[in-house]
Design an enzyme around this catalytic site. Structure first.
Site, PDB file in Angstrom:
ATOM      1  N   GLU A 172      -3.378   7.603  -4.038  1.00  0.00           N
ATOM      2  CA  GLU A 172      -3.465   6.351  -3.277  1.00  0.00           C
ATOM      3  C   GLU A 172      -3.320   5.193  -4.246  1.00  0.00           C
ATOM      4  O   GLU A 172      -4.140   5.036  -5.151  1.00  0.00           O
ATOM      5  CB  GLU A 172      -4.790   6.249  -2.520  1.00  0.00           C
ATOM      6  CG  GLU A 172      -4.856   5.019  -1.620  1.00  0.00           C
ATOM      7  CD  GLU A 172      -6.128   4.957  -0.798  1.00  0.00           C
ATOM      8  OE1 GLU A 172      -6.037   4.844   0.434  1.00  0.00           O
ATOM      9  OE2 GLU A 172      -7.221   5.022  -1.404  1.00  0.00           O
TER      10      GLU A 172
ATOM     11  N   TYR B  22       0.854  -1.191   0.000  1.00  0.00           N
ATOM     12  CA  TYR B  22       0.000   0.000   0.000  1.00  0.00           C
ATOM     13  C   TYR B  22       0.889   1.240   0.000  1.00  0.00           C
ATOM     14  O   TYR B  22       1.901   1.284   0.706  1.00  0.00           O
ATOM     15  CB  TYR B  22      -0.904   0.040   1.238  1.00  0.00           C
ATOM     16  CG  TYR B  22      -1.660   1.344   1.394  1.00  0.00           C
ATOM     17  CD1 TYR B  22      -2.924   1.507   0.846  1.00  0.00           C
ATOM     18  CD2 TYR B  22      -1.083   2.425   2.073  1.00  0.00           C
ATOM     19  CE1 TYR B  22      -3.612   2.711   0.967  1.00  0.00           C
ATOM     20  CE2 TYR B  22      -1.767   3.638   2.194  1.00  0.00           C
ATOM     21  CZ  TYR B  22      -3.023   3.774   1.642  1.00  0.00           C
ATOM     22  OH  TYR B  22      -3.694   4.955   1.749  1.00  0.00           O
TER      23      TYR B  22
END
Length: 397
Positions: A206, A118
């Protein structure tokens, strides 16, 4: 302004960030043609079909599926395009899917097992610096990781005077447990990602997941990109990517009229001048037992035309049971606002079908109250904040 995944990936790629390649398609036949093109260009035999909507969690709602043949590409694309996709980030009605991204399969077999990470880039408002947040636990909701295993979330703050430095990119790769070619790939990925974020004037990147492939390539498999609306004047090309179908129709119309409007789920419409007063008014409504139906800032020029436009926008929401007008007469005189309210009310006729409470304070507030009280219209005036709250409570009872 939010971008679709395929748009975000194109932006990242323009800055040298490796991405999962794909082609956007508007219908099933275009999806098949896209799959054939990807096979020619990349050699991929399987394809991932991804719904393109401004919402996360698409896979959980059935908006991301793997196709192992061209027939499946056509079938899956036909199922996803036109569906109302419901995810944890949409309303119960979901979002209509108008297009899909046909992407290459990057989870191919090799020397290593593919691994997901991530990564996001955003502003740390507490320090006034940009920050890279990253974790070894990719492909999961970062909120879940933060709650259950907070020790697996790392952050790297960037000094705006220097930008990201080489040792910081290396530290990120090290904390992710990488070595060899994957380590070098990640340092390049992070550096290019941060450059893309800064030079595009974004407010959020993101990437979930960032993938280490079986042959140690590092790439963005997904891309959530939010651009800073205040900087779009510097990026006409990016502003042109706006997809109005993904936004509230009421908010779009209000924006075209020059009104600052945010649609909410409540029963009391708010017409206010100034963001701070608008927030206080929403609190007032909550304390009175109601729920604000919107945030609407008419600004400093609350004339008859602008007030009428604001009323019409608010009343497009069928859940509105009352409207509270709370104006401070500083730049604009209260009597002018009151006259605008009276004229707008008369112009709208039967369309004005909910109770209206008007609180005007500031320059010529006494004259404004007299104008409202003597108008003969079904409008209730208030002087104090609490008085306005009591009247909101009364009409909702």
């Amino acid at each position: 302004m939010n971008l679709h995944e395929y748009q975000g990936k194109e932006l990242l790629s323009s800055f040298g960030v490796r991405i999962q390649r794909g082609i956007v398609a508007q219908n099933a036949d275009e999806a098949v043609a896209a799959a054939k093109k990807l096979t020619e260009d990349t050699g991929t035999s399987w394809h991932v079909i991804k719904a393109q909507v401004h919402a996360g969690g698409r896979g959980k709602g059935g908006g991301v599926k793997l196709a192992k043949s061209l027939d499946q590409v056509k079938e899956i694309a036909g199922q996803i395009i036109g569906m109302d996709l419901v995810t944890p980030q949409t309303s119960a009605e979901g979002k209509r899917v108008h297009q899909v991204l046909v992407a290459e399969d990057v989870y191919y077999p090799g020397a290593n097992e593919p691994k997901e990470y991530y990564m996001s880039v955003l502003l740390n408002r507490g320090t006034g610096r940009n920050m890279i947040m990253y974790s070894t636990e990719g492909g999961m909701d970062i909120e879940t990781v933060a709650e259950e295993t907070p020790e697996l979330i790392f952050t790297e703050e960037i000094d705006p005077s220097t930008g990201i430095l080489a040792f910081q990119a290396r530290r990120i790769a090290f904390n992710l447990g990488l070595s060899g070619m994957a380590f070098k790939e990640m340092t390049k990925f992070v550096t290019s990602l941060y450059k893309a974020y800064v030079e595009s004037d974004s407010s959020l990147f993101e990437i979930n997941p960032v993938l280490r492939t079986s042959d140690d390539k590092i790439m963005a498999v997904d891309a959530k990109v939010s651009l800073d609306d205040n900087a779009l004047y510097r990026h006409k090309d990016l502003a042109a990517l706006r997809d109005l179908r993904e936004e509230s129709a009421i908010e779009v119309e209000a924006g075209e009229l020059g009104l600052n409007y945010v649609d909410l789920e409540g029963n009391v419409g708010c017409m206010v001048n100034g963001a701070g007063l608008a927030m206080a008014t929403m609190d007032l409504i909550k304390q009175a037992g109601g729920e604000p139906a919107n945030f609407l800032d008419v600004g400093g020029t609350a004339d008859a035309a602008r007030v009428e436009a604001a009323f019409r926008i608010i009343l497009k929401d069928k859940g509105v049971k009352a409207i509270l007008v709370n104006i401070f007469g500083g730049i604009v005189r209260c009597d002018r606002v009151a006259q605008g309210i009276v004229e707008a009310y008369k112009n709208m006729g039967d369309a004005m079908n909910v109770p209206i409470i008007v609180r005007l304070q500031g320059t010529n507030a006494d004259i404004a109250k007299e104008l409202i009280d003597n108008s003969g219209l079904d409008v209730m005036s208030a002087t104090e904040f609490q008085e306005a709250a009591d009247k909101v409570q009364a009409v909702l009872a």
